[in-house]
Write a protein that holds these residues in place. Structure first.
Motif, PDB file in Angstrom:
ATOM      1  N   LYS A 139      13.395   1.968   9.523  1.00  0.00           N
ATOM      2  CA  LYS A 139      13.328   2.565   8.333  1.00  0.00           C
ATOM      3  C   LYS A 139      12.687   1.729   7.315  1.00  0.00           C
ATOM      4  O   LYS A 139      12.053   2.513   6.250  1.00  0.00           O
ATOM      5  CB  LYS A 139      15.002   2.565   7.836  1.00  0.00           C
ATOM      6  N   ARG A 140      12.513   0.691   7.108  1.00  0.00           N
ATOM      7  CA  ARG A 140      11.950  -0.073   6.148  1.00  0.00           C
ATOM      8  C   ARG A 140      10.466   0.021   6.254  1.00  0.00           C
ATOM      9  O   ARG A 140       9.656  -0.071   5.296  1.00  0.00           O
ATOM     10  CB  ARG A 140      12.339  -1.614   6.201  1.00  0.00           C
TER      11      ARG A 140
ATOM     12  N   LYS B 211       8.874   2.576   7.283  1.00  0.00           N
ATOM     13  CA  LYS B 211       8.534   4.005   6.924  1.00  0.00           C
ATOM     14  C   LYS B 211       8.298   4.099   5.418  1.00  0.00           C
ATOM     15  O   LYS B 211       7.772   4.905   4.938  1.00  0.00           O
ATOM     16  CB  LYS B 211       9.429   5.021   7.212  1.00  0.00           C
ATOM     17  N   ASN B 212       9.248   3.243   4.891  1.00  0.00           N
ATOM     18  CA  ASN B 212       9.365   3.343   3.305  1.00  0.00           C
ATOM     19  C   ASN B 212       8.309   2.447   2.643  1.00  0.00           C
ATOM     20  O   ASN B 212       7.430   1.748   2.688  1.00  0.00           O
ATOM     21  CB  ASN B 212      10.811   2.795   2.747  1.00  0.00           C
TER      22      ASN B 212
END
Length: 151
Positions: A147-148, A150-151
């Protein structure tokens, strides 16, 4: 994902000195978690065989047995991932099936040394418990890292 496999492999060696399970099978758990993140099945199967043979060399006195068994685990994981959505619950089911497959195969191989059925049951039970805990931790770590990124 290779770093996750390597970490699990090393962590297994450390934990096996402190826990009464002969082989915690964290490498097998990492193989279950890592499958969806490989781009090709061929690369994944190469890692299964590689870590299986490495497992044989470092942790057991056998050669190619775990290489073949880890490849079998990889095939089971691939087949089950085809039918099941990638989430924590399904990863747990795949892990339990793989642990039972692995322990049964090792048990039948070791039948020559007159291993008892009680040893098989306790090794499956202890492996499932410790690997489910490891699976949950690894799943949440990998999901948060992805998730990190992708952000």
């Amino acid at each position: 994902m290779n770093l996750v496999l390597l970490f699990s492999f090393i962590f297994e060696g450390i934990i096996s000195n402190f826990v009464c399970v002969s082989k915690p099978l964290f490498t097998l758990t990492a193989l279950v978690i890592a499958y969806p993140y490989y781009n090709s099945s061929k690369e994944y199967f190469k890692m299964c065989v590689f870590f299986g043979i490495l497992y044989d060399i470092v942790y057991t006195d056998t050669l190619f047995i775990n290489g073949i068994l880890f490849l079998g685990v990889g095939l089971i994981t691939k087949k089950l991932n085809y039918y099941l959505v990638n989430n924590l619950f399904n990863s747990s089911i795949i892990l339990i099936i793989n642990i039972i497959f692995y322990r049964l195969c090792i048990y039948f191989i070791l039948l020559l040394s007159k291993n008892s059925f009680l040893n098989l049951f306790s090794s499956i039970y202890l492996s499932v418990l410790i690997n489910l805990i490891f699976l949950y931790i690894l799943y949440f770590i990998i999901t948060n890292i992805r998730k990190r990124i992708k952000n």
